[in-house]
Design a protein around this motif. Sequence first.
Motif, PDB file in Angstrom:
ATOM      1  N   LYS A   9       0.853  -1.203   0.000  1.00  0.00           N
ATOM      2  CA  LYS A   9       0.000   0.000   0.000  1.00  0.00           C
ATOM      3  C   LYS A   9       0.881   1.242   0.000  1.00  0.00           C
ATOM      4  N   ILE A  11       0.570   5.387   1.143  1.00  0.00           N
ATOM      5  CA  ILE A  11      -0.251   6.451   1.745  1.00  0.00           C
ATOM      6  C   ILE A  11      -0.064   7.713   0.910  1.00  0.00           C
ATOM      7  N   GLU A  15      -0.284  10.392   6.702  1.00  0.00           N
ATOM      8  CA  GLU A  15       0.381   9.476   7.628  1.00  0.00           C
ATOM      9  C   GLU A  15       0.752  10.208   8.919  1.00  0.00           C
ATOM     10  N   VAL A  19      -2.809   8.536  13.163  1.00  0.00           N
ATOM     11  CA  VAL A  19      -2.714   7.845  14.458  1.00  0.00           C
ATOM     12  C   VAL A  19      -3.500   8.648  15.516  1.00  0.00           C
ATOM     13  N   GLY A 102       7.780   1.598   4.224  1.00  0.00           N
ATOM     14  CA  GLY A 102       6.572   2.426   4.160  1.00  0.00           C
ATOM     15  C   GLY A 102       5.512   1.851   3.245  1.00  0.00           C
ATOM     16  N   PHE A 103       5.682   0.587   2.842  1.00  0.00           N
ATOM     17  CA  PHE A 103       4.748  -0.042   1.904  1.00  0.00           C
ATOM     18  C   PHE A 103       3.768  -1.001   2.588  1.00  0.00           C
ATOM     19  N   GLY A 104       3.792  -1.056   3.902  1.00  0.00           N
ATOM     20  CA  GLY A 104       2.871  -1.958   4.596  1.00  0.00           C
ATOM     21  C   GLY A 104       3.248  -3.421   4.439  1.00  0.00           C
ATOM     22  N   HIS A 142       3.867  -2.471  15.344  1.00  0.00           N
ATOM     23  CA  HIS A 142       3.880  -1.005  15.419  1.00  0.00           C
ATOM     24  C   HIS A 142       3.594  -0.428  16.786  1.00  0.00           C
ATOM     25  N   THR A 144       1.097   1.118  18.299  1.00  0.00           N
ATOM     26  CA  THR A 144      -0.231   1.758  18.261  1.00  0.00           C
ATOM     27  C   THR A 144      -0.616   2.090  16.815  1.00  0.00           C
ATOM     28  N   PRO A 145      -0.832   1.092  15.983  1.00  0.00           N
ATOM     29  CA  PRO A 145      -1.147   1.380  14.581  1.00  0.00           C
ATOM     30  C   PRO A 145      -2.527   2.011  14.430  1.00  0.00           C
ATOM     31  N   SER A 146      -2.677   2.834  13.400  1.00  0.00           N
ATOM     32  CA  SER A 146      -3.995   3.436  13.160  1.00  0.00           C
ATOM     33  C   SER A 146      -4.958   2.419  12.563  1.00  0.00           C
ATOM     34  N   ASP A 149      -3.039   0.476   7.280  1.00  0.00           N
ATOM     35  CA  ASP A 149      -2.339  -0.487   6.413  1.00  0.00           C
ATOM     36  C   ASP A 149      -3.196  -1.732   6.200  1.00  0.00           C
ATOM     37  N   THR A 189       8.577   1.624  11.748  1.00  0.00           N
ATOM     38  CA  THR A 189       7.465   2.565  11.956  1.00  0.00           C
ATOM     39  C   THR A 189       7.197   2.736  13.455  1.00  0.00           C
ATOM     40  N   VAL A 193       6.696   6.448  14.915  1.00  0.00           N
ATOM     41  CA  VAL A 193       5.415   6.739  15.579  1.00  0.00           C
ATOM     42  C   VAL A 193       5.671   7.063  17.065  1.00  0.00           C
ATOM     43  N   GLY A 275       5.874   5.692   7.217  1.00  0.00           N
ATOM     44  CA  GLY A 275       6.455   6.097   8.501  1.00  0.00           C
ATOM     45  C   GLY A 275       7.539   7.164   8.391  1.00  0.00           C
TER      46      GLY A 275
HETATM   47  O1  PMV Z   1       5.382   2.902   7.519  1.00  0.00           O
HETATM   48  P1  PMV Z   1       4.101   2.233   7.241  1.00  0.00           P
HETATM   49  O2  PMV Z   1       3.928   1.771   5.871  1.00  0.00           O
HETATM   50  O3  PMV Z   1       3.809   1.141   8.223  1.00  0.00           O
HETATM   51  O4  PMV Z   1       2.940   3.342   7.420  1.00  0.00           O
HETATM   52  C1  PMV Z   1       2.542   3.695   8.688  1.00  0.00           C
HETATM   53  C2  PMV Z   1       1.608   4.859   8.693  1.00  0.00           C
HETATM   54  C3  PMV Z   1       1.625   5.637   9.994  1.00  0.00           C
HETATM   55  O5  PMV Z   1       0.607   6.618   9.887  1.00  0.00           O
HETATM   56  C4  PMV Z   1       2.970   6.337  10.194  1.00  0.00           C
HETATM   57  C5  PMV Z   1       1.360   4.753  11.208  1.00  0.00           C
HETATM   58  C6  PMV Z   1      -0.059   4.242  11.303  1.00  0.00           C
HETATM   59  O6  PMV Z   1      -0.260   3.309  12.092  1.00  0.00           O
HETATM   60  O7  PMV Z   1      -0.965   4.773  10.666  1.00  0.00           O
END
Ligand code: PMV
Length: 311
Positions: A9, A11, A15, A19, A102-104, A142, A144-146, A149, A189, A193, A275
């Motif tokens: 994925k 974003i 990002e 959160v 940053g691609f999940g 992570h 506390t992920p939002s 992803d 991440t 975060v 992230g």
């Molecule tokens: O770094 P990634 O691909 O895991 O993206 C995380 C996105 C954040 O907003 C930084 C964290 C989140 O949990 O939403």
Amino acid sequence: MYTYSAPAKVILFGEHAVVYGEPAIAAPFAALQAQVTATPAPHGSGLSIIGAANGVTLHVLPANDTPDNALIYAAQLVLKALDKAPPDLTLELRSNIPIGGGFGSGAAVSVALMRALSAALGMPLSGEALNSLVYKVEQLHHGTPSGIDNTVIVYEQPVYFVRGKAPETFRVGMPLTFVVADTGVSVSTRETVGDVRRLYERDQAHYGGIISEIGALVRRARSMIEASDAYEALGELMDVNHDLLRALTVSSAQLDHLCAVARESGAYGAKLSGGGRGGCLIALVEPDLAPSVSAALRKAGAAQTWLMRLE
Ligand code: PMV
């Protein structure tokens, strides 16, 4: 033998602020995929997970504790949800999604693995059940992920996402072409975060203000994506979003440089994605300019570039 896959994925906006309850916009990125192949194993051999890249084999036992290993945890969550003992099965994992990019990657691997295991057990998980189980694995990765992803990757649709709410899809009023570039720098991440959280707790007025500004920008970006012919304005919002992320301390000299290179080579706008501090960036471009923007980014040190179309 069955193979199940899940995309990466990207974003587009929002990002980190996501959160804290602000909206974010993300899309699946099918050029990168995680794949898991399930093969029946001899009687009594139990459930194993093999990493095709590193050849490491993990054995999954039924357990009540949360294991440190995210793959084992993902498998155990499926067994528990379906009330099954580990079957005699080998799950082989392949992925071309950069880890910490940053691609999940973590969410994509969990989705492919959970799809393969639940299908092999004859009880494929629904999207909703899968999404909530993958979220639990994301918590291990992570903290506390939002939830953005796992949501984008499970449903494989662009989403306008607000934490704790049902994801909304949106209309893309004008075809969008992005160059996606990997810095080649892998960053956790959990770390970025966590750092933003510490800053926020130290100075809520200042950092909370930046987070709200990102939220307002994401709402504007959504209406521009739904409109037509708003490329320039959308590109500007990407630049502003990047600056706000820099103010949250999650950019890096390399990300700032690569975003500047993308703009100088004709992109409408560019920003880090995910992230931050490494990982990837995205640049909005005219389709004709995509090859030259990609070449400029690679010349400036990007490890890899891809094209992403949203329409
Ligand atoms: O770094 P990634 O691909 O895991 O993206 C995380 C996105 C954040 O907003 C930084 C964290 C989140 O949990 O939403």
